[in-house]
Design an enzyme around this catalytic site. Sequence first.
Site, mmCIF file in Angstrom:
data_model
loop_
_atom_site.group_PDB
_atom_site.id
_atom_site.type_symbol
_atom_site.label_atom_id
_atom_site.label_comp_id
_atom_site.label_asym_id
_atom_site.label_seq_id
_atom_site.Cartn_x
_atom_site.Cartn_y
_atom_site.Cartn_z
ATOM 1 N NE ARG A 32 10.075 54.298 -31.177
ATOM 2 C CZ ARG A 32 10.925 53.944 -32.139
ATOM 3 N NH1 ARG A 32 10.768 52.803 -32.771
ATOM 4 N NH2 ARG A 32 11.904 54.742 -32.463
ATOM 5 C CE LYS A 74 -4.176 55.167 -13.263
ATOM 6 N NZ LYS A 74 -4.383 55.885 -11.994
ATOM 7 C CD GLU A 129 -6.114 49.513 -3.670
ATOM 8 O OE1 GLU A 129 -7.128 50.218 -3.895
ATOM 9 O OE2 GLU A 129 -4.947 49.923 -3.839
ATOM 10 C CE LYS A 134 -7.918 49.331 -11.727
ATOM 11 N NZ LYS A 134 -6.584 49.218 -11.185
ATOM 12 C CD GLU A 147 -6.443 58.725 -12.929
ATOM 13 O OE1 GLU A 147 -6.175 57.508 -12.809
ATOM 14 O OE2 GLU A 147 -6.060 59.587 -12.147
ATOM 15 N NE ARG A 197 -7.521 53.736 -14.420
ATOM 16 C CZ ARG A 197 -6.855 52.809 -15.063
ATOM 17 N NH1 ARG A 197 -6.935 52.732 -16.358
ATOM 18 N NH2 ARG A 197 -6.100 51.947 -14.415
ATOM 19 C CG ASN A 249 -6.508 57.911 -7.856
ATOM 20 O OD1 ASN A 249 -5.882 56.861 -7.924
ATOM 21 N ND2 ASN A 249 -6.559 58.773 -8.855
ATOM 22 C CG HIS A 302 -5.172 55.467 -3.761
ATOM 23 N ND1 HIS A 302 -6.308 54.805 -3.372
ATOM 24 C CD2 HIS A 302 -4.339 54.516 -4.271
ATOM 25 C CE1 HIS A 302 -6.178 53.512 -3.660
ATOM 26 N NE2 HIS A 302 -4.999 53.310 -4.191
ATOM 27 C CG HIS A 361 -0.381 57.496 -3.420
ATOM 28 N ND1 HIS A 361 -0.799 57.875 -4.668
ATOM 29 C CD2 HIS A 361 -0.404 56.141 -3.423
ATOM 30 C CE1 HIS A 361 -1.070 56.801 -5.396
ATOM 31 N NE2 HIS A 361 -0.849 55.735 -4.659
ATOM 32 C CG HIS A 416 -0.957 50.450 -2.222
ATOM 33 N ND1 HIS A 416 -0.568 51.730 -2.555
ATOM 34 C CD2 HIS A 416 -2.146 50.244 -2.850
ATOM 35 C CE1 HIS A 416 -1.477 52.257 -3.350
ATOM 36 N NE2 HIS A 416 -2.449 51.386 -3.547
HETATM 37 N N1 LIG Z 1 -1.280 49.520 -11.546
HETATM 38 C C1 LIG Z 1 -2.305 49.693 -10.759
HETATM 39 O O1 LIG Z 1 -3.405 49.958 -11.200
HETATM 40 C C2 LIG Z 1 -2.130 49.547 -9.281
HETATM 41 C C3 LIG Z 1 -3.247 49.504 -8.450
HETATM 42 C C4 LIG Z 1 -3.056 49.314 -7.089
HETATM 43 C C5 LIG Z 1 -1.771 49.189 -6.594
HETATM 44 N N2 LIG Z 1 -0.712 49.255 -7.438
HETATM 45 C C6 LIG Z 1 0.654 49.089 -6.944
HETATM 46 O O2 LIG Z 1 0.799 47.774 -6.446
HETATM 47 C C7 LIG Z 1 1.820 47.765 -5.461
HETATM 48 C C8 LIG Z 1 1.345 46.991 -4.268
HETATM 49 O O3 LIG Z 1 1.050 45.674 -4.659
HETATM 50 P P1 LIG Z 1 1.249 44.455 -3.658
HETATM 51 O O4 LIG Z 1 0.631 44.783 -2.379
HETATM 52 O O5 LIG Z 1 0.842 43.232 -4.365
HETATM 53 O O6 LIG Z 1 2.823 44.519 -3.406
HETATM 54 P P2 LIG Z 1 3.995 43.470 -3.706
HETATM 55 O O7 LIG Z 1 4.063 43.141 -5.128
HETATM 56 O O8 LIG Z 1 5.218 44.016 -3.067
HETATM 57 O O9 LIG Z 1 3.524 42.173 -2.922
HETATM 58 C C9 LIG Z 1 3.436 42.210 -1.524
HETATM 59 C C10 LIG Z 1 4.345 41.151 -0.886
HETATM 60 O O10 LIG Z 1 3.733 39.867 -1.029
HETATM 61 C C11 LIG Z 1 4.640 38.967 -1.645
HETATM 62 N N3 LIG Z 1 3.815 38.022 -2.394
HETATM 63 C C12 LIG Z 1 3.059 38.268 -3.501
HETATM 64 N N4 LIG Z 1 2.336 37.201 -3.811
HETATM 65 C C13 LIG Z 1 2.625 36.235 -2.906
HETATM 66 C C14 LIG Z 1 2.162 34.904 -2.670
HETATM 67 N N5 LIG Z 1 1.216 34.353 -3.435
HETATM 68 N N6 LIG Z 1 2.693 34.206 -1.638
HETATM 69 C C15 LIG Z 1 3.636 34.780 -0.823
HETATM 70 N N7 LIG Z 1 4.079 36.036 -0.971
HETATM 71 C C16 LIG Z 1 3.573 36.751 -1.997
HETATM 72 C C17 LIG Z 1 5.567 39.825 -2.437
HETATM 73 O O11 LIG Z 1 6.787 39.185 -2.671
HETATM 74 C C18 LIG Z 1 5.723 41.036 -1.520
HETATM 75 O O12 LIG Z 1 6.642 40.760 -0.510
HETATM 76 C C19 LIG Z 1 2.129 49.212 -5.149
HETATM 77 O O13 LIG Z 1 3.338 49.549 -5.767
HETATM 78 C C20 LIG Z 1 0.988 49.968 -5.780
HETATM 79 O O14 LIG Z 1 1.360 51.269 -6.197
HETATM 80 C C21 LIG Z 1 -0.865 49.426 -8.761
HETATM 81 ZN ZN LIG Z 2 -4.196 51.438 -4.686
#
Ligand SMILES: NC(=O)c1ccc[n+]([C@@H]2O[C@H](COP(=O)([O-])OP(=O)(O)OC[C@H]3O[C@@H](n4cnc5c(N)ncnc54)[C@H](O)[C@@H]3O)[C@@H](O)[C@H]2O)c1
Ligand SMILES: [Zn+2]
Length: 354
Positions: A115, A137, A179, A221, A231, A235, A239, A242, A246, A258
Amino acid sequence: MELIVQTGNDYPIYFRPSYADLREIFKKKGFLDRKICIVTDSNVAPLYLSEVKIALGEIPSFIFEAGEGQKHMGTLQKMYTCFLENKLDRRSIIVALGGGVTGDLAGFAAATFMRGVDFVQLPTSLLAQVDASVGGKTAIDFENIKNLVGAFHQPKLVYINLSTLNTLPKQEFISGMGEVVKHGLIGDKAYYQFLRDHCQAIQDMDADVILQVIAGSCQIKAAIVAQDEKENGLREILNFGHCVGHAVESLSKYALPHGQCVSIGMYTALQLSVELGNITQDEMNHAISLMKAFDLPMTTTDYKSEEILAAMYKDKKTINDTLRVVLLKKIGEAYTNSTLSSESILKSLKKELE
Ligand SMILES: NC(=O)c1ccc[n+]([C@@H]2O[C@H](COP(=O)([O-])OP(=O)(O)OC[C@H]3O[C@@H](n4cnc5c(N)ncnc54)[C@H](O)[C@@H]3O)[C@@H](O)[C@H]2O)c1
Ligand SMILES: [Zn+2]
């Protein structure tokens, strides 16, 4: 440098050049007296896991195959098994070491295991450092719908080691810049101007400028999240880009990063904002040249506009079949529009880059 995110439970974001004082910070918070499990992916583990383990002690870790394709129930299930095998309890702490996928997965596991247990973000991608690790999130994708199943669960702290960006692949850096530009456009004209003035320094990875870019994005942010943690309104402006983004992301089966999908969405949103007379053509051109400078894509020839529109209707943000599209009121300020016709969105989607 530090920043406090004000939510129900305030938490700090630390901006650091290495993991040098990670142990000290964990110790001060009393975290070293509790069981810790690190969650990371197959790309990040060989780069940073041993360093973090040296800092925090010999603690268990869960490593999953890198990529958005793993942000699903199956990975989560294996993670819970790992937590059980390592006898994690209600006082345990989950540490997310990696990009946004790691943060979203580990965060959701932390929100639901027993939980809810505490968690800490050690973001290593630019996208996670400027966006995903802040705001609480967490989610997994389901039936090819982005972030369909999730929870709000704020971390106890975020520790950003800026030097991790040195190993980040170029395409992933560009994704994070999507972003970053978004934050400027929706949240702060001065920050947006800073980006325009420092394009070259950002590309050259000037350490001081990169710190300002990341801290500035986190600040924008954090300010939005502080006003609307769950949200219920404001908030939603995060998006921006997005709705279309998306849709493109799920059509590409997550092959396109992304931030690149978001920038394609921002291009459509910018055009709609011009059409409504909110921003001028000139202002849109400035935004386009900024996105171009960071190699952000603005159109895609891989999917028909009609396909993208249909995918938009499947997004979880679509309420009662009404598309909610975030547009600019002016540079540095955004709002949600839910009165746009499908035709006008389609027209913008069809618009090619001049
Ligand atoms: N929770 C939120 O508020 C929020 C906001 C924006 C995006 N997101 C989510 O985040 C995700 C995208 O994040 P992302 O782009 O970081 O994706 P990811 O975590 O897949 O990382 C991108 C790639 O970079 C690699 N990587 C990460 N750090 C590294 C480093 N220092 N050196 C070498 N390789 C590295 C990872 O292994 C992966 O292959 C999506 O799923 C999106 O929906 C969430
Ligand atoms: Zn995003």
